[in-house]
Write a protein that holds these residues in place. Structure first.
Motif, PDB file in Angstrom:
ATOM      1  N   ALA A   1       0.841  -1.185   0.000  1.00 32.41           N
ATOM      2  CA  ALA A   1       0.000   0.000   0.000  1.00 32.41           C
ATOM      3  C   ALA A   1       0.884   1.246   0.000  1.00 32.41           C
ATOM      4  N   MET A   2       0.327   2.321  -0.468  1.00 36.89           N
ATOM      5  CA  MET A   2       1.069   3.572  -0.466  1.00 36.89           C
ATOM      6  C   MET A   2       0.834   4.350   0.822  1.00 36.89           C
ATOM      7  N   ALA A   3      -0.253   4.021   1.537  1.00 29.84           N
ATOM      8  CA  ALA A   3      -0.576   4.725   2.785  1.00 29.84           C
ATOM      9  C   ALA A   3      -1.281   3.778   3.745  1.00 29.84           C
ATOM     10  N   ARG A   4      -1.235   4.143   5.009  1.00 31.45           N
ATOM     11  CA  ARG A   4      -1.862   3.315   6.041  1.00 31.45           C
ATOM     12  C   ARG A   4      -3.347   3.090   5.770  1.00 31.45           C
ATOM     13  N   GLU A   5      -4.035   4.100   5.238  1.00 33.04           N
ATOM     14  CA  GLU A   5      -5.466   3.939   4.969  1.00 33.04           C
ATOM     15  C   GLU A   5      -5.715   2.791   3.995  1.00 33.04           C
ATOM     16  N   HIS A   6      -4.770   2.551   3.094  1.00 35.88           N
ATOM     17  CA  HIS A   6      -4.899   1.447   2.142  1.00 35.88           C
ATOM     18  C   HIS A   6      -4.682   0.103   2.835  1.00 35.88           C
ATOM     19  N   VAL A   7      -3.766   0.072   3.794  1.00 38.98           N
ATOM     20  CA  VAL A   7      -3.562  -1.151   4.586  1.00 38.98           C
ATOM     21  C   VAL A   7      -4.856  -1.490   5.319  1.00 38.98           C
ATOM     22  N   ARG A   8      -5.429  -0.490   5.961  1.00 38.62           N
ATOM     23  CA  ARG A   8      -6.672  -0.722   6.701  1.00 38.62           C
ATOM     24  C   ARG A   8      -7.779  -1.230   5.774  1.00 38.62           C
ATOM     25  N   ALA A   9      -7.905  -0.636   4.593  1.00 40.39           N
ATOM     26  CA  ALA A   9      -8.944  -1.053   3.646  1.00 40.39           C
ATOM     27  C   ALA A   9      -8.729  -2.498   3.207  1.00 40.39           C
ATOM     28  N   ALA A  10      -7.496  -2.867   2.917  1.00 46.01           N
ATOM     29  CA  ALA A  10      -7.202  -4.238   2.491  1.00 46.01           C
ATOM     30  C   ALA A  10      -7.522  -5.234   3.602  1.00 46.01           C
ATOM     31  N   VAL A  11      -7.141  -4.907   4.807  1.00 48.40           N
ATOM     32  CA  VAL A  11      -7.370  -5.823   5.930  1.00 48.40           C
ATOM     33  C   VAL A  11      -8.858  -5.911   6.271  1.00 48.40           C
ATOM     34  N   LEU A  12      -9.601  -4.833   6.079  1.00 48.52           N
ATOM     35  CA  LEU A  12     -11.049  -4.910   6.279  1.00 48.52           C
ATOM     36  C   LEU A  12     -11.693  -5.844   5.254  1.00 48.52           C
ATOM     37  N   LEU A  13     -11.176  -5.836   4.029  1.00 51.95           N
ATOM     38  CA  LEU A  13     -11.691  -6.734   2.992  1.00 51.95           C
ATOM     39  C   LEU A  13     -11.345  -8.187   3.282  1.00 51.95           C
ATOM     40  N   ASP A  14     -10.161  -8.429   3.836  1.00 52.60           N
ATOM     41  CA  ASP A  14      -9.704  -9.793   4.114  1.00 52.60           C
ATOM     42  C   ASP A  14      -8.827  -9.781   5.365  1.00 52.60           C
ATOM     43  N   PRO A  15      -9.437  -9.877   6.551  1.00 53.74           N
ATOM     44  CA  PRO A  15      -8.677  -9.766   7.802  1.00 53.74           C
ATOM     45  C   PRO A  15      -7.444 -10.670   7.903  1.00 53.74           C
ATOM     46  N   PRO A  16      -7.467 -11.922   7.413  1.00 57.11           N
ATOM     47  CA  PRO A  16      -6.259 -12.750   7.530  1.00 57.11           C
ATOM     48  C   PRO A  16      -5.058 -12.220   6.741  1.00 57.11           C
ATOM     49  N   SER A  17      -5.281 -11.247   5.872  1.00 56.04           N
ATOM     50  CA  SER A  17      -4.188 -10.720   5.041  1.00 56.04           C
ATOM     51  C   SER A  17      -3.264  -9.756   5.781  1.00 56.04           C
ATOM     52  N   PHE A  18      -3.555  -9.425   7.016  1.00 56.71           N
ATOM     53  CA  PHE A  18      -2.744  -8.431   7.727  1.00 56.71           C
ATOM     54  C   PHE A  18      -1.257  -8.780   7.704  1.00 56.71           C
ATOM     55  N   GLY A  19      -0.918 -10.027   7.855  1.00 56.25           N
ATOM     56  CA  GLY A  19       0.488 -10.433   7.898  1.00 56.25           C
ATOM     57  C   GLY A  19       1.253 -10.223   6.602  1.00 56.25           C
TER      58      GLY A  19
END
Length: 167
Positions: A67-85
């Motif tokens: 991601a280019m910004a933290r907000e994008h990390v949050r959006a991705a993890v909201l879409l697929d919580p196991p992807s945080f790692g």
């Protein structure tokens, strides 16, 4: 811009990887004129690229989400919580990778990501941060696009060196 630069850096090392781009706001839009001009100067033709929206299936099927910004990390993890790692801002992954050290020759990529992300918490992605976020140049002067391109270029090169160090 980041996908094109990362593809180039991976190809230069002969690393076989599928790199794609997705975002949060627009779909089926071409790159901006500024991005086209900068990528042309870098020898990369991005004219055929089109924006697409980030989806849960894109995130879930990815080995790495940059991601280019933290907000994008949050959006991705909201879409697929196991992807945080496997979801980081580019700046965060390079910074953490430099602290943890490059991937070892026998270390699987996912194990390196786990080592790099050790002690990382989702709350680390709250808010915005100059430490983790790359400025969005859309709507700004060309000089901002150029500055962002230089930053991303340095970061993708650093990431490739960390994750796929030369033997």
């Amino acid at each position: 811009m980041a996908a094109a630069l990362l593809r180039r850096d991976l190809a230069a090392r002969r690393i076989d990887a599928h790199v794609s781009s997705a975002g949060l706001l627009t779909e089926d839009r071409p790159p901006s004129d500024e991005v086209i001009e900068l990528m042309d100067k870098a020898g990369l033709d991005v004219r055929a690229e089109r924006s697409r929206l980030l989806t849960d299936s894109i995130v879930a099927s990815s080995d790495l989400v940059l991601a280019m910004a933290r907000e994008h990390v949050r959006a991705a993890v909201l879409l697929d919580p196991p992807s945080f790692g496997c979801t980081f801002t580019l700046k965060e992954l390079v910074r953490r990778g430099q602290q943890a050290g490059p991937r070892r020759r026998d270390e699987p990529f996912d194990a390196w990501l786990e080592r790099v992300g050790e002690d990382r918490q989702l709350s680390d992605s709250l808010g915005s941060s100059d430490l983790d976020d790359i400025v969005d140049p859309i709507g700004r002067r060309f000089s901002v696009f150029k500055k962002v391109e230089v930053e991303i270029d340095e970061l993708t090169a650093a990431l490739v060196s960390l994750a796929w160090p030369k033997g």
